[in-house]
Design an enzyme around this catalytic site. Structure first.
Site, PDB file in Angstrom:
ATOM      1  N   ARG A   1      -1.452   3.663  -7.583  1.00 31.67           N
ATOM      2  CA  ARG A   1      -2.411   4.763  -7.442  1.00 31.67           C
ATOM      3  C   ARG A   1      -1.766   6.096  -7.087  1.00 31.67           C
ATOM      4  O   ARG A   1      -2.475   7.077  -6.872  1.00 31.67           O
ATOM      5  CB  ARG A   1      -3.470   4.383  -6.389  1.00 31.67           C
ATOM      6  CG  ARG A   1      -4.257   3.146  -6.802  1.00 31.67           C
ATOM      7  CD  ARG A   1      -5.197   2.642  -5.715  1.00 31.67           C
ATOM      8  NE  ARG A   1      -5.762   1.374  -6.112  1.00 31.67           N
ATOM      9  CZ  ARG A   1      -5.158   0.178  -5.959  1.00 31.67           C
ATOM     10  NH1 ARG A   1      -3.967   0.115  -5.406  1.00 31.67           N
ATOM     11  NH2 ARG A   1      -5.743  -0.927  -6.362  1.00 31.67           N
TER      12      ARG A   1
ATOM     13  N   GLN B   1       2.549  -6.406   0.048  1.00 28.84           N
ATOM     14  CA  GLN B   1       1.652  -6.555  -1.101  1.00 28.84           C
ATOM     15  C   GLN B   1       2.465  -6.567  -2.396  1.00 28.84           C
ATOM     16  O   GLN B   1       1.913  -6.722  -3.471  1.00 28.84           O
ATOM     17  CB  GLN B   1       0.654  -5.397  -1.132  1.00 28.84           C
ATOM     18  CG  GLN B   1      -0.241  -5.314   0.097  1.00 28.84           C
ATOM     19  CD  GLN B   1      -0.955  -3.974   0.202  1.00 28.84           C
ATOM     20  OE1 GLN B   1      -1.983  -3.768  -0.429  1.00 28.84           O
ATOM     21  NE2 GLN B   1      -0.411  -3.062   0.984  1.00 28.84           N
TER      22      GLN B   1
ATOM     23  N   ASP C   1       7.915  -7.771  -5.952  1.00 32.22           N
ATOM     24  CA  ASP C   1       9.225  -7.502  -6.559  1.00 32.22           C
ATOM     25  C   ASP C   1      10.381  -8.211  -5.863  1.00 32.22           C
ATOM     26  O   ASP C   1      11.525  -8.091  -6.305  1.00 32.22           O
ATOM     27  CB  ASP C   1       9.475  -5.984  -6.591  1.00 32.22           C
ATOM     28  CG  ASP C   1       9.289  -5.336  -5.226  1.00 32.22           C
ATOM     29  OD1 ASP C   1       9.605  -5.956  -4.203  1.00 32.22           O
ATOM     30  OD2 ASP C   1       8.820  -4.185  -5.183  1.00 32.22           O
TER      31      ASP C   1
ATOM     32  N   HIS D   1       0.319 -11.012  -1.816  1.00 36.14           N
ATOM     33  CA  HIS D   1      -0.160 -10.970  -3.208  1.00 36.14           C
ATOM     34  C   HIS D   1       0.696 -11.848  -4.119  1.00 36.14           C
ATOM     35  O   HIS D   1       0.722 -11.658  -5.328  1.00 36.14           O
ATOM     36  CB  HIS D   1      -0.210  -9.521  -3.718  1.00 36.14           C
ATOM     37  CG  HIS D   1      -1.321  -8.723  -3.084  1.00 36.14           C
ATOM     38  ND1 HIS D   1      -1.483  -7.365  -3.244  1.00 36.14           N
ATOM     39  CD2 HIS D   1      -2.346  -9.106  -2.279  1.00 36.14           C
ATOM     40  CE1 HIS D   1      -2.542  -6.944  -2.567  1.00 36.14           C
ATOM     41  NE2 HIS D   1      -3.076  -7.981  -1.960  1.00 36.14           N
TER      42      HIS D   1
ATOM     43  N   CYS E   1       0.957 -23.590 -14.971  1.00 34.58           N
ATOM     44  CA  CYS E   1       0.138 -23.714 -16.173  1.00 34.58           C
ATOM     45  C   CYS E   1      -1.333 -23.684 -15.783  1.00 34.58           C
ATOM     46  O   CYS E   1      -1.746 -24.377 -14.852  1.00 34.58           O
ATOM     47  CB  CYS E   1       0.472 -25.038 -16.876  1.00 34.58           C
ATOM     48  SG  CYS E   1      -0.708 -25.409 -18.192  1.00 34.58           S
TER      49      CYS E   1
ATOM     50  N   SER F   1       1.432   2.353   1.185  1.00 34.22           N
ATOM     51  CA  SER F   1       0.218   1.712   0.663  1.00 34.22           C
ATOM     52  C   SER F   1      -0.962   2.656   0.791  1.00 34.22           C
ATOM     53  O   SER F   1      -1.129   3.310   1.827  1.00 34.22           O
ATOM     54  CB  SER F   1      -0.094   0.421   1.433  1.00 34.22           C
ATOM     55  OG  SER F   1      -1.313  -0.131   0.964  1.00 34.22           O
ATOM     56  N   SER F   2      -1.778   2.705  -0.251  1.00 34.12           N
ATOM     57  CA  SER F   2      -2.977   3.549  -0.193  1.00 34.12           C
ATOM     58  C   SER F   2      -4.040   2.923   0.704  1.00 34.12           C
ATOM     59  O   SER F   2      -5.033   3.557   1.029  1.00 34.12           O
ATOM     60  CB  SER F   2      -3.530   3.758  -1.603  1.00 34.12           C
ATOM     61  OG  SER F   2      -3.861   2.497  -2.188  1.00 34.12           O
TER      62      SER F   2
HETATM   63  P1  OAD Z   1      -0.917   1.994  -4.267  1.00 35.42           P
HETATM   64  O1  OAD Z   1      -0.327   2.427  -5.563  1.00 35.42           O
HETATM   65  O2  OAD Z   1      -2.384   1.876  -4.179  1.00 35.42           O
HETATM   66  O3  OAD Z   1      -0.450   3.000  -3.118  1.00 35.42           O
HETATM   67  C1  OAD Z   1       0.898   3.391  -3.001  1.00 35.42           C
HETATM   68  C2  OAD Z   1       0.951   4.605  -2.088  1.00 35.42           C
HETATM   69  O4  OAD Z   1       2.327   4.894  -1.843  1.00 35.42           O
HETATM   70  C3  OAD Z   1       0.306   5.852  -2.692  1.00 35.42           C
HETATM   71  O5  OAD Z   1      -0.523   6.474  -1.705  1.00 35.42           O
HETATM   72  C4  OAD Z   1       1.517   6.753  -3.027  1.00 35.42           C
HETATM   73  O6  OAD Z   1       1.227   8.134  -2.904  1.00 35.42           O
HETATM   74  C5  OAD Z   1       2.522   6.294  -1.978  1.00 35.42           C
HETATM   75  N1  OAD Z   1       3.934   6.467  -2.386  1.00 35.42           N
HETATM   76  C6  OAD Z   1       4.482   6.193  -3.590  1.00 35.42           C
HETATM   77  N2  OAD Z   1       5.817   6.378  -3.559  1.00 35.42           N
HETATM   78  C7  OAD Z   1       6.115   6.799  -2.298  1.00 35.42           C
HETATM   79  C8  OAD Z   1       7.318   7.166  -1.618  1.00 35.42           C
HETATM   80  N3  OAD Z   1       8.520   7.121  -2.232  1.00 35.42           N
HETATM   81  N4  OAD Z   1       7.237   7.562  -0.320  1.00 35.42           N
HETATM   82  C9  OAD Z   1       6.035   7.599   0.310  1.00 35.42           C
HETATM   83  N5  OAD Z   1       4.876   7.245  -0.264  1.00 35.42           N
HETATM   84  C10 OAD Z   1       4.899   6.860  -1.549  1.00 35.42           C
HETATM   85  O7  OAD Z   1      -0.176   0.619  -3.867  1.00 35.42           O
HETATM   86  P2  OAD Z   1      -0.682  -0.537  -2.878  1.00 35.42           P
HETATM   87  O8  OAD Z   1      -1.430   0.019  -1.737  1.00 35.42           O
HETATM   88  O9  OAD Z   1       0.506  -1.387  -2.602  1.00 35.42           O
HETATM   89  O10 OAD Z   1      -2.563  -5.693  -6.228  1.00 35.42           O
HETATM   90  O11 OAD Z   1      -1.665  -1.311  -3.839  1.00 35.42           O
HETATM   91  C11 OAD Z   1      -2.287  -2.467  -3.381  1.00 35.42           C
HETATM   92  C12 OAD Z   1      -2.535  -3.425  -4.495  1.00 35.42           C
HETATM   93  O12 OAD Z   1      -3.203  -2.774  -5.583  1.00 35.42           O
HETATM   94  C13 OAD Z   1      -1.295  -3.973  -5.170  1.00 35.42           C
HETATM   95  O13 OAD Z   1      -0.664  -5.016  -4.435  1.00 35.42           O
HETATM   96  C14 OAD Z   1      -1.829  -4.490  -6.478  1.00 35.42           C
HETATM   97  C15 OAD Z   1      -2.756  -3.347  -6.842  1.00 35.42           C
HETATM   98  O14 OAD Z   1      -3.866  -3.717  -7.570  1.00 35.42           O
HETATM   99  C16 OAD Z   1      -2.554  -6.698  -7.109  1.00 35.42           C
HETATM  100  O15 OAD Z   1      -1.939  -6.639  -8.141  1.00 35.42           O
HETATM  101  C17 OAD Z   1      -3.332  -7.886  -6.684  1.00 35.42           C
END
Ligand code: OAD
Length: 259
Positions: free
Chosen positions: A40, A108, A111, A126, A134, A199-200
């Site tokens: 996001r 979450q 990788d 996650h 399968c 994380s957002s």
């Molecule tokens: P998001 O993509 O929702 O949030 C990532 C956050 O990290 C965002 O607010 C970015 O602005 C911030 N960000 C990115 N790079 C950065 C950096 N170098 N330094 C500081 N901030 C940075 O990712 P998650 O919260 O992990 O689930 O998303 C949660 C889940 O949504 C994932 O695990 C996945 C997805 O759907 C599944 O696949 C089940």
């Protein structure tokens, strides 16, 4: 509370010195510096996708109907995986565990970069890419075999060698329960310092975990996090910065990493 980054780094280092029971909750933002897009953020997978509901790539019902959109994403991810190195921040949190300060990483991310950085107690809520199953008979494939079958012929969906059912990596899809929820809740309740990094905080139940903390909470994220499950009033230090930049400043006070 947002503060000047140098002051924030000094404060964060003090918090670490005072803590005995640190826990990290990490999200996709921790791995963007390694070259994996987040979901996001401005360059995120969902932000840039031209499809209407990109989250459907990870929806179990959609996958069972047509696994092709998922495999399009997953093949690129698998090809990228071997080239990836843990980031500075991954290594910093592994070093904090080695010091005996950090008790668990809850991630979450799928990788495996926390493991590769040397972290030992890692709850991949996650799921991950270690195992593939399968959808028909439940037969288990390890990462190497599943990768071989997935990349063998990119025009085909990988299927089970035994029953012909579709293979699905052990990644938690929307519609499936997360893993290690009880363990994650327990370690967060026991923490005296919780880091929420990259994380957002929009996807539950992960986003609901930080509010269980009784100790300090430090959030490091470029841009805002959702206030819905973690109200700003609960955050002791919010750092709107690139993670590696900030962690490098913190480590100037602690000297855990060599570079
Ligand atoms: P998001 O993509 O929702 O949030 C990532 C956050 O990290 C965002 O607010 C970015 O602005 C911030 N960000 C990115 N790079 C950065 C950096 N170098 N330094 C500081 N901030 C940075 O990712 P998650 O919260 O992990 O689930 O998303 C949660 C889940 O949504 C994932 O695990 C996945 C997805 O759907 C599944 O696949 C089940």
């Amino acid at each position: 509370m947002t503060s000047d980054i140098q002051t924030a780094a000094a404060t964060c280092a003090d918090y670490i010195r005072q803590a005995q029971n640190i826990v990290l909750l990490s999200g996709a933002g921790l791995s963007t510096a390694a070259g994996i897009p987040d979901f996001r953020g401005p360059h995120g997978l969902y932000t840039k996708a031209r499809i209407k509901n990109p989250e459907l790539i990870f929806d179990l019902d959609v996958f069972d109907e047509d696994p092709a959109p998922f495999y399009e994403f997953h093949r690129e991810f698998l090809k990228m995986l071997d080239r990836l190195e843990p980031t500075y921040a991954h290594r910093f949190f592994a070093a904090l565990e080695k010091e005996g300060k950090l008790k668990a990483v809850i991630t979450q991310n799928i990788d495996s970069l926390h493991h590769r950085a040397g972290s030992q107690t890692v709850y991949e809520i996650h799921g991950g890419i270690w195992n593939t199953f399968c959808r028909g008979c439940g037969m288990k494939y390890d990462h190497d075999k599943a990768t071989e079958l997935t990349l063998a012929d990119e025009s085909k969906i990988p299927v089970c060698e035994s029953c012909g059912g579709v293979l699905k990596p052990d990644i938690v899809f929307f519609g499936e329960p997360v893993k290690f929820l009880m363990e994650s809740q327990d370690v967060i309740r026991q923490s005296d310092l919780l880091f929420v990094v990259g994380s957002s905080l929009t996807v539950t139940p992960a986003a609901m975990l930080p509010n269980l903390a009784r100790g300090r909470i430090v959030v490091i994220n470029k841009g805002p996090t959702s206030p819905y499950f973690l109200p700003p009033s609960r955050i002791d230090l919010f750092v709107d910065s690139y993670i590696d930049d900030f962690i490098a400043l913190v480590d100037k006070h602690l000297d855990l990493l060599e570079d």
